[in-house]
Each structure stands twice: as structure tokens, then as C-alpha cells.
Write a protein that holds these residues in place. Structure first.
Motif, mmCIF file in Angstrom:
data_model
loop_
_atom_site.group_PDB
_atom_site.id
_atom_site.type_symbol
_atom_site.label_atom_id
_atom_site.label_comp_id
_atom_site.label_asym_id
_atom_site.label_seq_id
_atom_site.Cartn_x
_atom_site.Cartn_y
_atom_site.Cartn_z
ATOM 1 N N LEU A 164 0.782 -1.200 0.018
ATOM 2 C CA LEU A 164 -0.211 0.089 -0.025
ATOM 3 C C LEU A 164 0.938 1.373 -0.160
ATOM 4 N N PHE A 165 1.832 1.152 0.486
ATOM 5 C CA PHE A 165 2.815 2.492 0.825
ATOM 6 C C PHE A 165 3.398 2.658 -0.797
ATOM 7 N N ARG A 166 3.777 1.560 -1.409
ATOM 8 C CA ARG A 166 4.572 1.747 -2.537
ATOM 9 C C ARG A 166 3.395 2.280 -3.701
ATOM 10 N N GLY A 216 0.784 4.229 -3.074
ATOM 11 C CA GLY A 216 0.471 5.756 -2.732
ATOM 12 C C GLY A 216 -0.746 6.064 -3.154
ATOM 13 N N GLY A 217 -1.864 5.344 -2.604
ATOM 14 C CA GLY A 217 -3.217 5.790 -3.015
ATOM 15 C C GLY A 217 -3.687 7.157 -2.145
ATOM 16 N N LYS A 218 -4.945 7.380 -2.483
ATOM 17 C CA LYS A 218 -5.482 8.558 -1.810
ATOM 18 C C LYS A 218 -5.040 8.796 -0.283
ATOM 19 N N SER A 219 -5.602 7.542 0.552
ATOM 20 C CA SER A 219 -5.406 7.675 2.047
ATOM 21 C C SER A 219 -3.853 7.721 2.178
ATOM 22 N N VAL A 220 -2.927 7.024 1.593
ATOM 23 C CA VAL A 220 -1.517 7.155 1.864
ATOM 24 C C VAL A 220 -1.071 8.410 1.681
ATOM 25 N N ARG A 221 -1.437 9.117 0.564
ATOM 26 C CA ARG A 221 -0.855 10.505 0.167
ATOM 27 C C ARG A 221 -1.567 11.500 1.230
ATOM 28 N N ARG A 222 -2.736 11.274 1.896
ATOM 29 C CA ARG A 222 -3.204 12.110 2.859
ATOM 30 C C ARG A 222 -2.258 11.851 4.203
ATOM 31 N N MET A 223 -1.926 10.655 4.393
ATOM 32 C CA MET A 223 -1.198 10.410 5.750
ATOM 33 C C MET A 223 0.231 11.279 5.556
ATOM 34 N N ARG A 224 0.781 11.022 4.317
ATOM 35 C CA ARG A 224 2.247 11.855 3.893
ATOM 36 C C ARG A 224 1.882 13.134 4.414
ATOM 37 N N SER A 225 0.830 13.926 3.854
ATOM 38 C CA SER A 225 0.681 15.372 3.880
ATOM 39 C C SER A 225 0.533 15.671 5.404
ATOM 40 N N ASN A 226 -0.171 14.938 6.001
ATOM 41 C CA ASN A 226 -0.321 15.102 7.683
ATOM 42 C C ASN A 226 1.065 14.933 8.506
ATOM 43 N N TYR A 227 1.866 14.024 7.806
ATOM 44 C CA TYR A 227 3.076 13.654 8.722
ATOM 45 C C TYR A 227 3.966 14.836 8.294
ATOM 46 N N ALA A 228 4.102 15.290 7.165
ATOM 47 C CA ALA A 228 4.806 16.383 6.689
ATOM 48 C C ALA A 228 4.536 17.499 7.452
ATOM 49 N N THR A 229 3.204 17.777 7.799
ATOM 50 C CA THR A 229 2.688 18.897 8.397
ATOM 51 C C THR A 229 3.150 18.874 9.803
ATOM 52 N N VAL A 230 3.250 17.776 10.464
ATOM 53 C CA VAL A 230 3.466 17.809 11.943
ATOM 54 C C VAL A 230 5.113 17.453 12.192
ATOM 55 N N ARG A 231 5.833 17.068 11.132
ATOM 56 C CA ARG A 231 7.442 17.001 11.015
ATOM 57 C C ARG A 231 7.869 17.562 10.060
ATOM 58 N N PRO A 232 7.873 18.834 9.857
ATOM 59 C CA PRO A 232 8.505 19.649 8.725
ATOM 60 C C PRO A 232 9.875 19.559 8.553
ATOM 61 N N GLU A 233 10.516 19.148 9.650
ATOM 62 C CA GLU A 233 12.312 19.013 9.587
ATOM 63 C C GLU A 233 12.725 17.890 8.670
ATOM 64 N N LEU A 237 9.299 7.553 7.464
ATOM 65 C CA LEU A 237 8.284 7.450 8.440
ATOM 66 C C LEU A 237 6.952 7.041 8.099
ATOM 67 N N LEU A 238 6.849 7.329 6.694
ATOM 68 C CA LEU A 238 5.307 6.829 6.155
ATOM 69 C C LEU A 238 5.329 5.407 6.099
ATOM 70 N N ARG A 239 6.211 4.821 5.539
ATOM 71 C CA ARG A 239 6.395 3.335 5.576
ATOM 72 C C ARG A 239 6.292 2.686 7.123
ATOM 73 N N ALA A 240 6.906 3.091 7.960
ATOM 74 C CA ALA A 240 6.753 2.871 9.221
ATOM 75 C C ALA A 240 5.132 3.007 9.632
ATOM 76 N N GLY A 241 4.544 4.133 9.516
ATOM 77 C CA GLY A 241 3.216 4.336 9.758
ATOM 78 C C GLY A 241 2.285 3.692 9.084
ATOM 79 N N MET A 242 2.552 3.185 7.856
ATOM 80 C CA MET A 242 1.512 2.071 7.298
ATOM 81 C C MET A 242 1.749 0.831 7.873
ATOM 82 N N ARG A 243 2.748 0.402 8.236
ATOM 83 C CA ARG A 243 3.035 -0.980 8.978
ATOM 84 C C ARG A 243 2.200 -0.743 10.245
#
Length: 323
Positions: A40-42, A44-61, A70-76
Motif C-alpha cells: 500500500l505504501f508503494r 501511494g493511494g489517496k489515504s496514503v497521500r493524505r497520511m504523508r501530508s499530515n506527517y509532513a505537516t507535523v514533522r516539517p524538519e 516514516l510513512l512506511r513505518a506508519g503504514m505498518r
């Protein structure tokens, strides 16, 4: 017709998952779900893209490569939640105790033992179902609210599943007055746990979350203000078992949020919800991979969504307790 067929397929998929995964040994089930998470991570569907966006917002560094990791770990972590959920009906009380490390539960336990109620503010962190099952057996029966799903049979099965664990489930819509029922539960000394890091009712309140504005449910703070129940922010995340075999949930109860002595009810709710959001901010930043947020939660994203005229509900397939 297409919608109906899609709903039938979704229902069949969940039923098959419950049937098959419950019959697999842990050593096969969890690696299988890790593999599915990687697929699912590879994709990159709609829900995965939304998770990526949320992660990028809270971890901008984070660099792009770090965000990918981090996203792969989040999907796991998210798929681990589902593997746990499918297998949860067969877990014994001993399994629940073995699967949870509780932190700061003493004040909550003492309050419930005295006959007083407690309201728990939760985010979409870790496995809240496992935490709820543990709390029902180790603290007191949990009362919560669940968002309705389609098809209706899937929602009914989620409710039945959680009720078999000893929880009391109140439908968010299509039933009786939810807030009135929650007030009644609080006045009877119940343990009320609500997912509140996403507003499902359009009656939420805006707070600061991870440096951004976000809308959260008012339910937990409103119950505390209206009934005098203690409000406890709670963070749930995964950690490896001490023996290195699998994972367990860490359920951390933070100090009760004090109710302001002055101000209107709405002002008190605002202050208390922000206090919960501050605790949640720390939890999300420390355990980002366990924040299973696949919907728009930040005000700026909701504004873009509303401007585009898209649907305001992005389903991740979860039946979500919350108010």
C-alpha cells in the motif's frame, strides 16, 4: 448499483479478514500485514497521500527520504492495528494484560473505584480498540461513540465486535441524543473514552495542533464541564515487547485537565480542549508513525477541500469512536 457492489465487496473483505486472520498464528499474520502495508505504501493511494501530508505537516524538519521512511513505518503501524483488531475477539484477559503497558493509570483507577466518572480524550494513535478492551477489563467498562460506516452491516459488525469486548457503543448518528447519553453515563460513574482529534459533527472547536490550526471535537471537554467528570488526555502508541517478539500498546494517562474557574462554558471548553491538544501534539511528534490519520484535520486542508467542493469525509475504513 456500483456503490452497492463496492459496499458488498468491502463487507465481504472485512468478513474474510476476520475469518482468515483469526485462524493464523502470530508468526504468519503480522508479517503478512507488514507485507500488505509495504504494498500500500508503494502504491501511494489517496489515504496514503493524505497520511504523508499530515506527517509532513507535523514533522516539517524531515527530508523527503526520512518522510518516506516514516510513512512506511506508519503504514505498518496502521496495518498492525487491523491485524490486532481482527484477532482481538480471541484474546484472553491475560493476553490483554500482556499486550499493554499502562502509565499513569493510578488516578483514573482511584477515581472510578470511588464511584466518580472519568472522560478520556484520545487521538488516532496506536490501537485504541486494544486499549479500550484492556481498560474495560482492568479499569472499568468503556462507553464510547462510533461513526457510522457503509454498508450498515459493516457498522453493525464493528459495534457487535466492540460490545463483545465489553464496551458500550453509542452511534454518532441515526440514534438517540448522543450527548445526553454520554452525560447520563458520566453521572453513573462511567469511563467514557472518545476519539477527539478530528471533528465529525461540524460543531468542533479550533485549536493549535503541532503548530497548525485544527478542528477537534468538543465532546470530552464539554462532558467534563457539564458533569464535573475528570478529563484525562491519553496517548497510545506501540513499542516492541521486552522479549523482542511482537509489539505491545503503551497506554499513557496524563494528568487531569483542570477546569477553569471563570469564563463561559464555551470558553472553558476551548481552554480544556487546547490543553488536550497540547498533550496530543507531544504524543504525535514523539510517535508520529502511530498516528493513523488518513483524513484532513488541519484547517488549511479543510479550507482547500471545501473550496474544491469535494466530499468532507475521507473514509479510511475505520469505525471511529469520537464525539
Amino acid at each position: 448499483m456500483r456503490t452497492s457492489l463496492a459496499e458488498r465487496a468491502t463487507l465481504a473483505g472485512y468478513r474474510f479478514g476476520w475469518f482468515l486472520v483469526r485462524r493464523m498464528p502470530d508468526r504468519l499474520a503480522y508479517p503478512l500485514f507488514d507485507l500488505l502495508a509495504d504494498v500500500l505504501f508503494r502504491r501511494g493511494g489517496k489515504s496514503v497521500r493524505r497520511m504523508r501530508s499530515n506527517y509532513a505537516t507535523v514533522r516539517p524538519e524531515l527530508t523527503p527520504a526520512e518522510l518516506d521512511s516514516l510513512l512506511r513505518a506508519g503504514m505498518r503501524s496502521y496495518l498492525r492495528y487491523w491485524c490486532d483488531a481482527f484477532r482481538l475477539p480471541d484474546r484472553s484477559v491475560q493476553d490483554l494484560v500482556h499486550g499493554v503497558r499502562a502509565v499513569g493509570d493510578g488516578p483514573v483507577r482511584a477515581r472510578l473505584e470511588s464511584g466518580s466518572s472519568a472522560v478520556v480524550f484520545l487521538g488516532h494513535l496506536g490501537n485504541w480498540d486494544f486499549g479500550g478492551a484492556w481498560s474495560t477489563t482492568q479499569l472499568g467498562p468503556v462507553t464510547t461513540v462510533a461513526e457510522r460506516l457503509k454498508p450498515e452491516e459493516l457498522f453493525d459488525e464493528f459495534v457487535a465486535f466492540r460490545e463483545r469486548l465489553g464496551m458500550r457503543i453509542i452511534p454518532l448518528t441515526g440514534g438517540s441524543d448522543v450527548f445526553r447519553e454520554l452525560i447520563s453515563a458520566c453521572r453513573s460513574g462511567a469511563l467514557v473514552a472518545l476519539l477527539a482529534d478530528r471533528d465529525l459533527t461540524n460543531g468542533g472547536i479550533e485549536v493549535d495542533l503541532c503548530g497548525q490550526r485544527a478542528r477537534m471535537a468538543v465532546g470530552p471537554a464539554a462532558l467534563a464541564v457539564n458533569t464535573g467528570a475528570a478529563l484525562y488526555p491519553c496517548i497510545i502508541h506501540y513499542e516492541p515487547q521486552p522479549d523482542g517478539r511482537g509489539w505491545r500498546s503503551v497506554v499513557t494517562f496524563h494528568d487531569a485537565v483542570p477546569q477553569p474557574v471563570t469564563g463561559t462554558s464555551r470558553e472553558k471548553i476551548q481552554v480544556m480542549t487546547q490543553a488536550c491538544a497540547d498533550v496530543l501534539t507531544e504524543g504525535i511528534r514523539q510517535h508520529t508513525q502511530d498516528w493513523h490519520m488518513m483524513q484532513r484535520v488541519f484547517t488549511r486542508d479543510l479550507a482547500v477541500e471545501n473550496a474544491s467542493g469535494s466530499q468532507t469525509s475521507e473514509s479510511s475504513g475505520q469505525s471511529e469512536p469520537g464525539s
